[in-house]
Design a protein around this motif. Structure first.
Motif, short mmCIF file in Angstrom:
data_model
loop_
_atom_site.label_atom_id
_atom_site.label_comp_id
_atom_site.label_asym_id
_atom_site.label_seq_id
_atom_site.Cartn_x
_atom_site.Cartn_y
_atom_site.Cartn_z
N SER A 251 0.81 -1.21 0.00
CA SER A 251 0.00 0.00 0.00
C SER A 251 0.85 1.27 0.00
CB SER A 251 -0.94 0.01 1.21
OG SER A 251 -0.21 0.19 2.42
N THR A 252 2.18 1.12 0.10
CA THR A 252 3.08 2.26 0.06
C THR A 252 3.94 2.19 -1.20
OG1 THR A 252 4.99 3.35 1.11
CG2 THR A 252 4.70 1.01 1.55
N PRO A 253 4.28 3.34 -1.79
CA PRO A 253 5.16 3.32 -2.97
C PRO A 253 6.62 3.12 -2.64
CG PRO A 253 4.57 5.58 -2.42
CD PRO A 253 3.76 4.70 -1.51
N LEU A 254 6.97 3.09 -1.35
CA LEU A 254 8.35 2.82 -0.96
C LEU A 254 8.58 1.30 -0.89
CD1 LEU A 254 8.72 5.53 1.82
CD2 LEU A 254 9.76 5.56 -0.45
N GLY A 255 9.79 0.88 -1.25
CA GLY A 255 10.09 -0.54 -1.31
C GLY A 255 9.34 -1.22 -2.43
N ALA A 256 9.18 -0.49 -3.56
CA ALA A 256 8.33 -1.00 -4.63
C ALA A 256 8.82 -0.52 -6.00
CB ALA A 256 6.89 -0.53 -4.42
N ILE A 257 8.34 -1.21 -7.03
CA ILE A 257 8.52 -0.78 -8.41
C ILE A 257 7.15 -0.35 -8.91
CG2 ILE A 257 9.21 -1.46 -10.73
CD1 ILE A 257 11.20 -3.40 -9.47
N LEU A 258 7.04 0.93 -9.25
CA LEU A 258 5.77 1.53 -9.65
C LEU A 258 5.59 1.43 -11.16
CD1 LEU A 258 5.95 4.79 -7.48
CD2 LEU A 258 5.42 2.45 -6.77
N ARG A 259 4.34 1.62 -11.60
CA ARG A 259 4.03 1.53 -13.03
C ARG A 259 3.00 2.60 -13.39
NH1 ARG A 259 1.45 -3.58 -16.33
NH2 ARG A 259 -0.30 -3.08 -14.97
N PHE A 260 3.33 3.40 -14.44
CA PHE A 260 2.49 4.52 -14.83
C PHE A 260 2.13 4.40 -16.31
CE2 PHE A 260 5.26 5.93 -11.42
CZ PHE A 260 4.41 6.61 -10.56
N ASP A 261 0.92 4.83 -16.63
CA ASP A 261 0.47 4.97 -18.01
C ASP A 261 0.60 6.45 -18.36
OD1 ASP A 261 -0.83 5.17 -20.41
OD2 ASP A 261 -2.65 4.13 -19.78
N VAL A 279 1.56 1.00 -7.51
CA VAL A 279 2.49 -0.08 -7.18
C VAL A 279 2.23 -1.27 -8.08
CG1 VAL A 279 3.06 -1.82 -5.43
CG2 VAL A 279 2.93 0.60 -4.79
N TYR A 280 3.32 -1.83 -8.63
CA TYR A 280 3.20 -3.05 -9.42
C TYR A 280 3.93 -4.19 -8.71
CZ TYR A 280 2.61 -6.03 -13.51
OH TYR A 280 2.24 -7.05 -14.35
#
Length: 443
Positions: A251-261, A279-280
């Motif tokens: 639920s947090t964008p930290l510690g993650a690989i994000l994905r945007f359109d 978040v992905y």
């Protein structure tokens, strides 16, 4: 963590540095058996590695000794990275040819997809440069007034739109740490001027911002996937032992690989995690340099370890979301992370290597070679460690990692490998932070 910032003496085969944070240090590695990584030690060039990756007392090829080569027992081979989990053919040696020099803290380069002689370069303090052929780099964009290079911050990533240079497409994307309290990670869109291909418009379109609780583990790399979406990798918020408990919290964008359109932003891509719209993938500590194989879309990245294990991860294209395990796992080893060691649903790394006997280490993720100049490298993933003057290769079969070999290099020397890049034709480049240059891999 990325311990870039306090440099001691340079040693043969590596940089000897003083780390920030919680990475441990130590003396020369303890020997491995034939073809297998030992305790921080196997598979190096003759006489390489030892205290912090520096020169050791070298045994020659095929014989035991301190600093033995690949396939021989010894005390500490170069980097202690190679593990040779299955047999294969060693890659050819390469020459490192300097193509840009005199840079001020280069962090990344990316080739123009329409011009093999043109590249974009970012410098940590906030400058974007363009280099056309043999000409000196020109400044495209200066955002130094926005960028904070404290701790592990700075201008950290750049990606060109997948259709850059086609039909008037001029957009590019940067990731940087913004000054202020708290520090903020910013993903922003800029455009090259319609009037000058070597100048960017100064108008910024912010896609996303993340408050950073500490000055380390910023991550910050960007890359477009084969699905056309923009991926952005961020660390777990800093500190040690996943202090802010972000790794296993999608639920947090930290510690993650994000994905945007980027075409429909702020609408997120379908199939992102239901707990956080951008978040992905999650379960990462400090993902450093993500890339997608241009031949098949597979995702690769290095994830910087805490004080014991560095790791390289890869997953097949279109394989869905993945939890890469931090902080239940560090590499392939249990840490607990408040969740015992339940590995259900976790995606473990392709390969790992130990800090033991090598001091400060920090993996730098790379790229898969898809060029034509060095056929023996084709399909091999090339990566490095910031503290070791060594390039590594492996082959990902889709289910395991094979053919792990150190890459023998001649020509220019390495000095703090901070990124890899590709040009239009798939040829590979290495960015050396401390040498302030960019090197091309040649036959």
């Amino acid at each position: 963590m990325r311990a870039w910032f306090v440099v001691g003496a340079a040693a043969l085969g590596a940089l000897v540095t003083t780390a920030c944070g919680d990475d441990s240090s130590g003396g020369g590695g303890t020997g491995g058996t034939a073809g297998t990584a030992g305790n921080g030690g196997a598979s190096g060039a003759s006489g390489s590695a030892g205290n912090g990756g520096a020169a050791g007392n070298g045994g020659s090829a095929g014989s035991a000794g301190n600093g033995g080569t690949s396939g021989s027992a010894g005390n500490g081979g170069t980097g202690g990275i190679v593990t040779n989990t299955c047999t294969g053919t060693a890659p050819p040696s390469v020459t490192l040819t300097e193509v840009a020099s005199g840079l001020n803290g280069p962090m990344e380069m990316i080739g123009d997809p329409q011009d093999a002689t043109r590249m974009f370069i970012i410098e940590r303090d906030g400058r974007v440069l363009v280099k056309n052929g043999g000409a000196a780099p020109k400044e495209v964009l200066d955002i130094t007034d926005k960028v904070s290079a404290s701790g592990e911050g700075g201008l950290l990533g750049i990606a060109l739109h997948p259709h850059f240079g086609q039909s008037g497409e001029r957009r590019f994307y940067v990731s940087y740490t913004e000054s202020g309290s708290p520090l903020t990670s910013v993903i922003a869109e800029y455009q090259i001027s319609a009037n000058d291909p070597d100048v960017a418009d100064t108008a910024e379109n912010r896609l996303y911002t993340i408050d950073q609780p500490a000055t380390n583990h910023d991550g910050g790399d960007l890359a477009f996937g084969s699905d056309g979406y923009l991926y952005a990798a961020f660390g777990d918020g800093g500190g040690g032992n996943d202090q802010y408990k972000n790794g296993q919290d999608p639920s947090t964008p930290l510690g993650a690989i994000l994905r945007f359109d980027v075409e429909n932003h702020p609408t997120p891509p379908p199939d992102n995690h239901p707990s956080q719209e951008y978040v992905y993938h999650w379960g990462v500590r400090n993902p450093y340099r993500i890339s997608f194989d241009r031949a098949n879309g597979d995702l690769y990245f290095g994830d910087v370890g805490q004080d014991t294990w560095e790791e390289v991860n890869a997953v097949k294209a279109d394989s869905g979301r993945h939890n890469f395990g931090w902080n239940i796992m560090e590499g392939m080893h249990c840490r607990g992370g408040g969740m015992s060691c339940d590995q259900t649903g976790l995606t473990l790394p392709l390969t790992e290597y130990s800090h033991s006997g090598q001091g400060d280490l920090s993996v730098t993720g790379g790229v898969v070679y898809r060029g034509t100049k060095i056929p023996g490298l084709y399909g091999r993933y090339i990566y490095s460690d910031f503290f070791l003057a060594q390039l590594q290769t492996l082959v990902f079969t889709g289910t395991e990692t094979c053919d792990e070999y150190a890459l023998t290099t001649g020509g220019e020397s390495l000095g703090g490998v901070v990124a890899f890049g590709e040009d239009k034709d798939g040829e590979v480049y290495v960015v050396s932070l401390y040498n302030g240059n960019i090197l091309r891999l040649d036959p």
